[in-house]
Design a protein around this motif. Structure first.
Motif, PDB file in Angstrom:
ATOM      1  N   ARG A 222      11.623   6.365  -7.722  1.00  0.00           N
ATOM      2  CA  ARG A 222      12.704   5.302  -7.616  1.00  0.00           C
ATOM      3  C   ARG A 222      12.039   4.153  -7.526  1.00  0.00           C
ATOM      4  O   ARG A 222      10.750   3.941  -7.743  1.00  0.00           O
ATOM      5  N   ASP A 223      12.964   2.966  -7.627  1.00  0.00           N
ATOM      6  CA  ASP A 223      12.500   1.542  -7.639  1.00  0.00           C
ATOM      7  C   ASP A 223      12.671   0.829  -6.382  1.00  0.00           C
ATOM      8  O   ASP A 223      13.161   1.475  -5.428  1.00  0.00           O
ATOM      9  N   TYR A 224      11.876  -0.065  -6.178  1.00  0.00           N
ATOM     10  CA  TYR A 224      11.434  -0.680  -4.713  1.00  0.00           C
ATOM     11  C   TYR A 224      11.348  -1.949  -4.789  1.00  0.00           C
ATOM     12  O   TYR A 224      10.486  -2.486  -5.718  1.00  0.00           O
ATOM     13  N   SER A 225      11.704  -2.765  -4.193  1.00  0.00           N
ATOM     14  CA  SER A 225      11.337  -4.347  -4.141  1.00  0.00           C
ATOM     15  C   SER A 225      10.664  -4.545  -2.562  1.00  0.00           C
ATOM     16  O   SER A 225      11.294  -4.135  -1.408  1.00  0.00           O
ATOM     17  N   VAL A 226       9.477  -4.937  -2.501  1.00  0.00           N
ATOM     18  CA  VAL A 226       8.628  -5.120  -1.134  1.00  0.00           C
ATOM     19  C   VAL A 226       9.332  -6.323  -0.707  1.00  0.00           C
ATOM     20  O   VAL A 226       9.378  -7.436  -1.323  1.00  0.00           O
ATOM     21  N   GLU A 227       9.448  -6.359   0.783  1.00  0.00           N
ATOM     22  CA  GLU A 227       9.929  -7.380   1.464  1.00  0.00           C
ATOM     23  C   GLU A 227       8.907  -8.365   2.079  1.00  0.00           C
ATOM     24  O   GLU A 227       7.738  -7.954   1.907  1.00  0.00           O
TER      25      GLU A 227
ATOM     26  N   HIS B 139       0.815  -1.301   0.056  1.00  0.00           N
ATOM     27  CA  HIS B 139      -0.022   0.002  -0.013  1.00  0.00           C
ATOM     28  C   HIS B 139       0.891   1.246  -0.112  1.00  0.00           C
ATOM     29  O   HIS B 139       0.627   2.277  -0.864  1.00  0.00           O
ATOM     30  N   ARG B 140       1.661   1.446   1.192  1.00  0.00           N
ATOM     31  CA  ARG B 140       2.580   2.463   1.234  1.00  0.00           C
ATOM     32  C   ARG B 140       3.436   2.995   0.176  1.00  0.00           C
ATOM     33  O   ARG B 140       3.574   3.816  -0.390  1.00  0.00           O
ATOM     34  N   VAL B 141       4.036   1.867  -0.590  1.00  0.00           N
ATOM     35  CA  VAL B 141       5.168   1.971  -1.712  1.00  0.00           C
ATOM     36  C   VAL B 141       4.210   2.622  -2.938  1.00  0.00           C
ATOM     37  O   VAL B 141       4.727   3.376  -3.854  1.00  0.00           O
ATOM     38  N   ILE B 142       2.986   1.825  -3.339  1.00  0.00           N
ATOM     39  CA  ILE B 142       2.261   2.005  -4.483  1.00  0.00           C
ATOM     40  C   ILE B 142       1.712   3.777  -4.334  1.00  0.00           C
ATOM     41  O   ILE B 142       1.949   4.325  -5.270  1.00  0.00           O
ATOM     42  N   ILE B 143       1.609   4.161  -3.215  1.00  0.00           N
ATOM     43  CA  ILE B 143       0.951   5.359  -2.967  1.00  0.00           C
ATOM     44  C   ILE B 143       2.002   6.285  -3.306  1.00  0.00           C
ATOM     45  O   ILE B 143       2.031   7.314  -4.060  1.00  0.00           O
ATOM     46  N   ALA B 144       3.239   6.159  -2.495  1.00  0.00           N
ATOM     47  CA  ALA B 144       4.300   7.021  -2.869  1.00  0.00           C
ATOM     48  C   ALA B 144       4.708   7.100  -4.343  1.00  0.00           C
ATOM     49  O   ALA B 144       5.129   8.292  -4.737  1.00  0.00           O
ATOM     50  N   ALA B 145       4.853   6.106  -4.876  1.00  0.00           N
ATOM     51  CA  ALA B 145       4.925   5.932  -6.101  1.00  0.00           C
ATOM     52  C   ALA B 145       4.395   6.871  -7.060  1.00  0.00           C
ATOM     53  O   ALA B 145       4.775   7.427  -7.896  1.00  0.00           O
ATOM     54  N   ALA B 146       3.113   6.524  -6.868  1.00  0.00           N
ATOM     55  CA  ALA B 146       2.166   7.296  -7.641  1.00  0.00           C
ATOM     56  C   ALA B 146       1.936   8.814  -7.324  1.00  0.00           C
ATOM     57  O   ALA B 146       1.730   9.590  -8.254  1.00  0.00           O
ATOM     58  N   LEU B 147       2.594   9.207  -6.142  1.00  0.00           N
ATOM     59  CA  LEU B 147       2.664  10.710  -5.818  1.00  0.00           C
ATOM     60  C   LEU B 147       4.055  11.279  -6.339  1.00  0.00           C
ATOM     61  O   LEU B 147       4.009  12.432  -6.233  1.00  0.00           O
ATOM     62  N   SER B 148       4.966  10.226  -6.882  1.00  0.00           N
ATOM     63  CA  SER B 148       6.074  10.968  -7.293  1.00  0.00           C
ATOM     64  C   SER B 148       6.265  11.314  -8.646  1.00  0.00           C
ATOM     65  O   SER B 148       5.172  11.268  -9.293  1.00  0.00           O
ATOM     66  N   ASN B 149       7.142  12.338  -8.898  1.00  0.00           N
ATOM     67  CA  ASN B 149       7.212  12.726 -10.266  1.00  0.00           C
ATOM     68  C   ASN B 149       8.045  11.923 -11.466  1.00  0.00           C
ATOM     69  O   ASN B 149       9.336  12.144 -11.497  1.00  0.00           O
ATOM     70  N   GLY B 150       7.647  10.740 -11.762  1.00  0.00           N
ATOM     71  CA  GLY B 150       8.255   9.879 -12.798  1.00  0.00           C
ATOM     72  C   GLY B 150       8.256   8.491 -12.735  1.00  0.00           C
ATOM     73  O   GLY B 150       7.221   8.084 -12.188  1.00  0.00           O
ATOM     74  N   GLN B 151       8.920   7.564 -13.372  1.00  0.00           N
ATOM     75  CA  GLN B 151       8.666   6.309 -13.511  1.00  0.00           C
ATOM     76  C   GLN B 151       9.181   5.661 -12.330  1.00  0.00           C
ATOM     77  O   GLN B 151      10.349   5.713 -12.150  1.00  0.00           O
ATOM     78  N   CYS B 152       8.293   4.651 -11.660  1.00  0.00           N
ATOM     79  CA  CYS B 152       9.013   3.803 -10.663  1.00  0.00           C
ATOM     80  C   CYS B 152       8.680   2.436 -11.005  1.00  0.00           C
ATOM     81  O   CYS B 152       7.573   2.022 -11.729  1.00  0.00           O
ATOM     82  N   THR B 153       9.476   1.355 -10.689  1.00  0.00           N
ATOM     83  CA  THR B 153       9.343  -0.179 -10.709  1.00  0.00           C
ATOM     84  C   THR B 153       9.334  -0.780  -9.322  1.00  0.00           C
ATOM     85  O   THR B 153      10.218  -0.624  -8.744  1.00  0.00           O
ATOM     86  N   ILE B 154       8.146  -1.138  -9.194  1.00  0.00           N
ATOM     87  CA  ILE B 154       7.971  -1.697  -7.677  1.00  0.00           C
ATOM     88  C   ILE B 154       7.955  -3.377  -7.973  1.00  0.00           C
ATOM     89  O   ILE B 154       7.007  -4.121  -8.571  1.00  0.00           O
ATOM     90  N   ASN B 155       8.759  -3.993  -7.398  1.00  0.00           N
ATOM     91  CA  ASN B 155       8.821  -5.672  -7.598  1.00  0.00           C
ATOM     92  C   ASN B 155       8.449  -6.217  -6.330  1.00  0.00           C
ATOM     93  O   ASN B 155       8.159  -5.461  -5.330  1.00  0.00           O
ATOM     94  N   ASN B 156       7.761  -7.483  -6.652  1.00  0.00           N
ATOM     95  CA  ASN B 156       7.406  -8.152  -5.396  1.00  0.00           C
ATOM     96  C   ASN B 156       6.018  -7.580  -4.880  1.00  0.00           C
ATOM     97  O   ASN B 156       6.040  -7.321  -3.554  1.00  0.00           O
ATOM     98  N   ILE B 157       5.080  -7.560  -5.996  1.00  0.00           N
ATOM     99  CA  ILE B 157       3.742  -7.165  -5.503  1.00  0.00           C
ATOM    100  C   ILE B 157       2.777  -8.340  -5.555  1.00  0.00           C
ATOM    101  O   ILE B 157       2.753  -9.001  -6.502  1.00  0.00           O
ATOM    102  N   SER B 158       1.884  -8.606  -4.525  1.00  0.00           N
ATOM    103  CA  SER B 158       0.970  -9.525  -4.542  1.00  0.00           C
ATOM    104  C   SER B 158      -0.462  -8.606  -4.874  1.00  0.00           C
ATOM    105  O   SER B 158      -0.728  -7.838  -4.023  1.00  0.00           O
ATOM    106  N   MET B 159      -1.223  -9.031  -5.976  1.00  0.00           N
ATOM    107  CA  MET B 159      -2.350  -8.180  -6.329  1.00  0.00           C
ATOM    108  C   MET B 159      -3.451  -8.777  -5.477  1.00  0.00           C
ATOM    109  O   MET B 159      -4.675  -9.201  -6.179  1.00  0.00           O
ATOM    110  N   SER B 160      -3.915  -8.556  -4.221  1.00  0.00           N
ATOM    111  CA  SER B 160      -4.849  -8.724  -3.441  1.00  0.00           C
ATOM    112  C   SER B 160      -5.698  -8.053  -3.795  1.00  0.00           C
ATOM    113  O   SER B 160      -5.629  -6.827  -4.302  1.00  0.00           O
ATOM    114  N   GLU B 161      -7.059  -8.152  -3.092  1.00  0.00           N
ATOM    115  CA  GLU B 161      -7.936  -7.346  -3.195  1.00  0.00           C
ATOM    116  C   GLU B 161      -7.792  -6.007  -2.622  1.00  0.00           C
ATOM    117  O   GLU B 161      -8.162  -4.994  -3.357  1.00  0.00           O
ATOM    118  N   ASP B 162      -7.130  -5.889  -1.683  1.00  0.00           N
ATOM    119  CA  ASP B 162      -7.102  -4.710  -0.882  1.00  0.00           C
ATOM    120  C   ASP B 162      -5.953  -3.888  -1.902  1.00  0.00           C
ATOM    121  O   ASP B 162      -6.080  -2.497  -2.192  1.00  0.00           O
TER     122      ASP B 162
END
Length: 440
Positions: A242-247, A25-48
């Motif tokens: 920035r790019d980010y990989s979720v633990e 949740h937190r990384v997706i929101i921050a990336a969406a608020l950033s100014n540019g392209q972000c690659t977010i790795n290790n995301i599970s597309m749960s309903e939330d």
């Protein structure tokens, strides 16, 4: 309505722990608020997580699914001067454009209310299930103080807001939900002026605030934290891409660590013992109960143990209550789970839900106002239980099945889709015997 019937078998093997939903949740929101392209790795597309993505897309971000992650083309503060409405099918439907559907995700709702208000346009937050009844009073108090127009349905969703937050001083209790503070920490840096959040009571769920502050810092936002009693936020900041990989998620690892000490041998992969996640405390909780847990080469191993009752304070980790209750029900002696009041305001009243369902299958659990007293037994008997449409209740009961003498049927088993869509598949890969069927 879906149901599963589980035969009693211990779980063994290695399991890749899904990514932390809190961090997703937190990384997706921050990336969406950033100014540019972000690659977010290790995301599970749960309903939330899908709910959060869909709202951030409506607010103007571009989000594309890639293998094991997301490409997010964000919008800095200036890009949120009006709602993005990137779905062209909605352009001529004002009502649909302004409706932000949170499904059943409390994090989505509470994190995104301040952000959705950034444009000052009329917006309507909607939700399903118990989300429509979950408390939002801290935001209503802010709206009243700042003369922001809003309407609700008897204090519940749908919530219609017309107006935007103004910088200033914000007072919030720390013992209601850290999600309100997180929502403000995301939006206040974007405002044209400095702000302060004052926490008026002892802060609970500090681990979740730590996650928020860490993600904000990594995306270039500066917050001054004065011992969790006061947060000073400079205005006119801009999120950096920035790019980010979720633990891996310790709240999900908790189920497998419990299964290991209850009778199997499990190795949990993709977990970070240096994590800021508050639910990492599950390792210490299980050790304190006599559980055999070890860390080798970054892998947490849990094996069959003789557990003993304990006193467990869940004020900082309320999401662990259901699985800790299962551990207590199958330990020697008495377990007391204390300071659990906030667990009543989750997807279900988790104190009542786990008490009711465990007692159905032979446990001895006594419900108190903000606590549980559990007299442990060596085995549970099995039978029919219900998830209360709560993903953590469903998963905790599935783990309890490993120490039942008869089959366990979980009604409304599909609740796991909220956070862990592949839970039963992983459960079966570890040796679980699961039969899924449709009630009707």
């Amino acid at each position: 309505m879906k149901a599963v019937t589980i035969q009693p078998f211990s779980l063994n093997g290695k399991v890749k722990i899904p990514p932390s939903k809190s961090l997703c949740h937190r990384v997706i929101i921050a990336a969406a608020l950033s100014n540019g392209q972000c690659t977010i790795n290790n995301i599970s597309m749960s309903e939330d997580i899908i709910a959060t993505c869909e709202i951030m897309e409506k607010l103007g971000a571009q989000i594309k699914k890639i293998p094991d992650g997301l490409h997010i083309n964000g919008k800095c503060a200036s890009g949120f001067s009006s709602l993005g409405f990137v779905n062209s099918k909605l352009e001529n439907n004002v009502a649909a454009r302004n409706e932000l559907e949170c499904n059943e995700s409390g994090s989505t709702l509470r994190f995104l209310i301040p952000i959705g208000m950034h444009s000052g346009e009329k917006i309507i937050f909607k939700g399903k299930g118990k989300l429509s009844q979950r408390p939002l009073k801290p935001y209503y108090e802010i709206f009243d103080k700042q003369n922001i127009k809003y309407t609700t349905k008897g204090g519940c969703l749908p919530l219609t807001i017309e107006g935007k937050l103004k910088p200033g001083n914000f007072e919030l209790r720390g013992d209601v939900s850290s999600q309100f503070i997180t929502g403000l920490l995301y939006e206040l840096p974007l405002l044209n002026g400095d702000s302060t959040i004052v926490v008026t009571t002892k802060m609970e769920s500090i681990g979740y605030i730590d996650l928020t502050l860490d993600v904000l810092s990594k995306f270039g936002v500066t917050i001054e934290n004065n011992n969790y009693r006061e947060f000073k936020i400079k205005g006119n900041q801009c999120y950096e891409n920035r790019d980010y990989s979720v633990e891996g998620d310790f709240s999900q690892a908790a189920f497998y660590l419990a299964a290991g000490v209850l009778g199997g041998e499990l190795q949990c992969l993709d977990v970070n013992m240096e994590s800021l996640q508050g639910d990492k405390v599950i390792v210490d909780i299980i050790k304190d109960m006599g559980g055999n847990i070890s860390l080798v080469d970054g892998i947490i191993k849990a094996s069959k143990s003789d557990l003993k009752g304990s006193i467990i304070d869940v004020s900082q980790c309320p999401d662990l209550l259901p699985i800790v209750a299962v551990l207590g029900a199958l330990s020697v002696g008495t377990t007391e789970i204390i300071n659990a009041r906030r667990a009543r305001f989750k997807e279900s009243d988790r104190i009542k839900a786990i008490t009711t369902e465990l007692n159905k299958i032979g446990a001895e659990v006594i419900e108190r106002g903000d606590s549980l007293i559990i007299h442990g037994k060596p085995w549970l008997v099995g039978g029919i239980v219900n998830s209360w449409n709560d993903h953590r209740i469903a998963m905790a009961l599935a783990i309890a099945s490993t120490r039942c003498t008869e089959n366990l049927t979980i009604e409304d088993s599909g609740a796991v889709k909220k956070s862990y869509p592949d839970f039963y598949q992983d459960f079966m890969r570890l040796g679980g015997k699961v039969n899924e069927w449709t009630m009707g």
